[in-house]
Write a protein that holds these residues in place. Structure first.
Motif, mmCIF file in Angstrom:
data_model
loop_
_atom_site.group_PDB
_atom_site.id
_atom_site.type_symbol
_atom_site.label_atom_id
_atom_site.label_comp_id
_atom_site.label_asym_id
_atom_site.label_seq_id
_atom_site.Cartn_x
_atom_site.Cartn_y
_atom_site.Cartn_z
ATOM 1 N N UNK A 88 7.945 0.828 -3.690
ATOM 2 C CA UNK A 88 7.782 2.058 -2.932
ATOM 3 C C UNK A 88 8.439 3.214 -3.674
ATOM 4 N N UNK A 89 7.756 4.345 -3.692
ATOM 5 C CA UNK A 89 8.377 5.556 -4.228
ATOM 6 C C UNK A 89 9.018 6.297 -3.066
ATOM 7 N N UNK A 90 9.470 7.489 -3.304
ATOM 8 C CA UNK A 90 10.141 8.261 -2.250
ATOM 9 C C UNK A 90 9.196 9.158 -1.468
ATOM 10 N N UNK A 91 7.886 9.002 -1.693
ATOM 11 C CA UNK A 91 6.917 9.892 -1.067
ATOM 12 C C UNK A 91 6.049 9.181 -0.045
ATOM 13 N N UNK A 92 5.706 9.910 0.997
ATOM 14 C CA UNK A 92 4.753 9.447 1.995
ATOM 15 C C UNK A 92 3.613 10.448 2.063
ATOM 16 N N UNK A 93 2.412 9.947 2.395
ATOM 17 C CA UNK A 93 1.258 10.821 2.528
ATOM 18 C C UNK A 93 0.610 10.609 3.885
ATOM 19 N N UNK A 94 -0.061 11.658 4.367
ATOM 20 C CA UNK A 94 -0.823 11.588 5.610
ATOM 21 C C UNK A 94 -2.304 11.598 5.262
ATOM 22 N N UNK A 95 -3.180 11.279 6.220
ATOM 23 C CA UNK A 95 -4.622 11.272 5.927
ATOM 24 C C UNK A 95 -5.170 12.619 5.453
ATOM 25 N N UNK A 96 -4.528 13.718 5.820
ATOM 26 C CA UNK A 96 -5.019 15.026 5.393
ATOM 27 C C UNK A 96 -4.350 15.541 4.113
ATOM 28 N N UNK A 97 -3.552 14.704 3.451
ATOM 29 C CA UNK A 97 -2.871 15.097 2.219
ATOM 30 C C UNK A 97 -3.833 15.084 1.037
ATOM 31 N N UNK A 98 -3.780 16.145 0.240
ATOM 32 C CA UNK A 98 -4.560 16.211 -0.994
ATOM 33 C C UNK A 98 -3.632 16.639 -2.121
ATOM 34 N N UNK A 99 -3.577 15.827 -3.179
ATOM 35 C CA UNK A 99 -2.779 16.142 -4.356
ATOM 36 C C UNK A 99 -3.682 16.072 -5.575
ATOM 37 N N UNK A 100 -3.452 16.947 -6.506
ATOM 38 C CA UNK A 100 -4.236 16.942 -7.734
ATOM 39 C C UNK A 100 -3.269 17.109 -8.902
ATOM 40 N N UNK A 101 -3.360 16.211 -9.874
ATOM 41 C CA UNK A 101 -2.481 16.221 -11.048
ATOM 42 C C UNK A 101 -1.006 16.216 -10.637
#
Length: 57
Positions: A16-29
């Protein structure tokens, strides 16, 4: 919109890293850093689907 979150796991060691995401999360690069194996990988995230752009070993 639900409050469901998911942890992002390291593509190298699987921890596990220290980050969590939600269904509406968008990350690029996004530079994802793993505190366990100390690797940095570039990822894209859209609708809880994670794609590794570049792996550094």
């Amino acid at each position: 919109m639900s409050g469901k979150t998911e942890w992002i796991y390291c593509p190298v060691c699987g921890s596990k890293t220290r980050l969590q995401i939600r269904p509406d999360t968008e990350l690029k690069n996004f530079p994802l850093y793993c505190p366990k194996c100390k690797q940095e990988n570039w990822i894209d995230v859209k609708e809880l689907h994670i794609t590794v752009i570049e792996k550094k070993f």
